[in-house]
Scaffold this motif. Sequence first.
Motif, short mmCIF file in Angstrom:
data_model
loop_
_atom_site.label_atom_id
_atom_site.label_comp_id
_atom_site.label_asym_id
_atom_site.label_seq_id
_atom_site.Cartn_x
_atom_site.Cartn_y
_atom_site.Cartn_z
N GLY A 1 0.78 -1.23 0.00
CA GLY A 1 0.00 0.00 0.00
C GLY A 1 0.82 1.28 0.00
N GLN A 2 2.15 1.16 0.01
CA GLN A 2 3.02 2.35 0.05
C GLN A 2 3.76 2.54 -1.27
N LEU A 3 3.88 3.78 -1.71
CA LEU A 3 4.64 4.08 -2.92
C LEU A 3 6.13 3.90 -2.68
N VAL A 4 6.81 3.38 -3.72
CA VAL A 4 8.27 3.29 -3.68
C VAL A 4 8.82 4.49 -4.44
N SER A 5 9.20 5.53 -3.70
CA SER A 5 9.69 6.74 -4.35
C SER A 5 11.21 6.83 -4.35
N GLY A 6 11.83 6.12 -3.44
CA GLY A 6 13.29 6.11 -3.40
C GLY A 6 13.87 7.32 -2.72
N LYS A 7 15.17 7.25 -2.44
CA LYS A 7 15.83 8.32 -1.67
C LYS A 7 15.83 9.66 -2.41
N ASN A 8 15.89 9.61 -3.74
CA ASN A 8 15.90 10.85 -4.53
C ASN A 8 14.74 10.93 -5.50
N GLY A 9 13.69 10.19 -5.23
CA GLY A 9 12.52 10.23 -6.11
C GLY A 9 12.69 9.46 -7.40
N THR A 10 13.75 8.67 -7.52
CA THR A 10 14.01 7.92 -8.75
C THR A 10 13.26 6.58 -8.78
N GLY A 11 12.65 6.20 -7.67
CA GLY A 11 11.88 4.95 -7.63
C GLY A 11 10.83 4.95 -8.72
N GLY A 12 10.72 3.86 -9.45
CA GLY A 12 9.73 3.76 -10.51
C GLY A 12 10.18 4.31 -11.86
N GLU A 13 11.44 4.71 -11.97
CA GLU A 13 11.93 5.22 -13.27
C GLU A 13 12.29 4.04 -14.17
N ILE A 14 11.31 3.17 -14.32
CA ILE A 14 11.51 1.90 -15.00
C ILE A 14 11.80 2.05 -16.49
N GLY A 15 11.37 3.16 -17.08
CA GLY A 15 11.62 3.39 -18.51
C GLY A 15 13.10 3.46 -18.82
#
Lengths: 314, 314
Positions: free
Chosen positions: A149-163
């Motif tokens: 239920g929690q977003l994975v944003s990462g330490k610098n907001g790079t979480g999810g930059e899967i492209g």
Amino acid sequence: MDYYVGIDLGGTNTKIGVVDKEGNKIFTTTIKTESIDGYEISLNRIADILKENLKEYEITLDKVGGVGIGVPGPVVQTRIVKFFANFPWPENLNLAEEFEKRIGLKVRADNDVNVITLGEMWKGAGKGHSNVLGIAIGTGIGGGIILNGQLVSGKNGTGGEIGHTKLVRDGKLCGCGQKGCWEAYASATGLIREAQGRLIVNKKNQLYEMTKGRELEAKDVFDAAKAGDKFSVDIVDYEAEYLAMGISNLLNTLDPEIVVLGGGVSLAGDFLIDRVKESLKKYALPSALEGLKIVQAELGNDAGILGAAYLAMM
Amino acid sequence: MDYYVGIDLGGTNTKIGVVDKEGNKIFTTTIKTESIDGYEISLNRIADILKENLKEYEITLDKVGGVGIGVPGPVVQTRIVKFFANFPWPENLNLAEEFEKRIGLKVRADNDVNVITLGEMWKGAGKGHSNVLGIAIGTGIGGGIILNGQLVSGKNGTGGEIGHTKLVRDGKLCGCGQKGCWEAYASATGLIREAQGRLIVNKKNQLYEMTKGRELEAKDVFDAAKAGDKFSVDIVDYEAEYLAMGISNLLNTLDPEIVVLGGGVSLAGDFLIDRVKESLKKYALPSALEGLKIVQAELGNDAGILGAAYLAMM
């Protein structure tokens, strides 16, 4: 609290909405972002319109639990936007603080694809799940990863930059400046690029006839393929293969319950998704596919507002 | 509670330890797993030895908060082992329940690399962080992903199966039966395979001289490279390149604070890690590298016991 505000800050338009705690829309409105005016003027304008609308609907601020904002860029700790893609706004802007000053409510911001994925989890195709992988396949490929239920944003907001995961060593050049990125192959742009490259050497096909004299769009490839153009079916197979490879890497890493596909390319529907599912068997571990759902996003343009409101509620 | 039990169930040996809540080891002991006897006999033996040792150290069960077990295989909801890699034990064994029956304490199980990563986060190289990516580079490549202090195990325990992310479409055959898996390139096995393949066509090198007439090990390649053998340095560069590509995909997806490298290959130390760091710049987004730590694991053989005890404590 009775109400939550969701704002979907886009390159061209900004959508502003207020929903109740069940996610029913009370009102939504869309304005031009005009980011060129600078963040101060744009944010003032958004805050003013939000306040006017709240007043019109007789919603006082003490009934509003908070504001969520989806932004095109990486966000750190739901407050600071590392940079705005295509906006002339400063780096490391504390957007939450800036908007809190203007509205007097608690504000949380996150990356737009993250926020859309929250929306789909709350009210759309991901309903009932708490481990959701959202993939937006448009100009680029963006990801929203929700675990427990929690977003994975990462330490610098790079979480999810899967492209920008790499599928080919020293592969095709990507807009980010690196090579071999997934989105250089399987985004709408990647698909158009592949089609254009093939059209240079082969003009005996329906796709060429359909699009000559105008710019090619990703949709043309799917339309021609659905109409039986072998040349275009081959390009769709290429697209499906790279989508499957990239998705599998995420499945083998995260093993989510459900994958929600959004963005322009996903509108090709089962014609594409069935091919992707077939190719997943080559790339994903059988245990990652067991019980996995792969579905199209459902909320369309509302996902941003609903997800942002949900972010405010978290 | 004063004490926690950590068990590291391995293919050959099983380590059993008891630690206090600060992670100080009270005792540890190692026995043969002898999985061939079947899970009932093996688990009875482990439970008996644990009870004997607790008695010897005058620790009564009411002082023990729980038992954690690390196992070589995917685990669902810290209870059910989907399958044991290389063990003749049944699939979908409810290991937690089975051991609870034998010891009368609450039991939690998880994948061994997940558990090792917990150990490194609690008492080792990952101390002070709650977003940790553990990578064990040995026979295969295993991953332990910790986000917000929680393990990512996935719906079927496939979370962290990073060794099977695909880096090459239709690439080298992997032990899992699929092609192009990261571990087919960058595990110790992958490295040996690459070296052996090159040695078939080139015998004018130190590595060949060093290892002729016996089996080649990954360590030989690093030793020869460190001694200046150009042929071996090239293989180390190959290893570093694929490690960087695979790690980058995880960085761009998860944006962790720290990467802890363990397993046999990581023992090559800075000679390898410095090369990996350099290559990361080609593959990882700059924002994922900003403030990122990449370190060697510190706990060695103790990681399994400490991590399992921490799992019991969670």
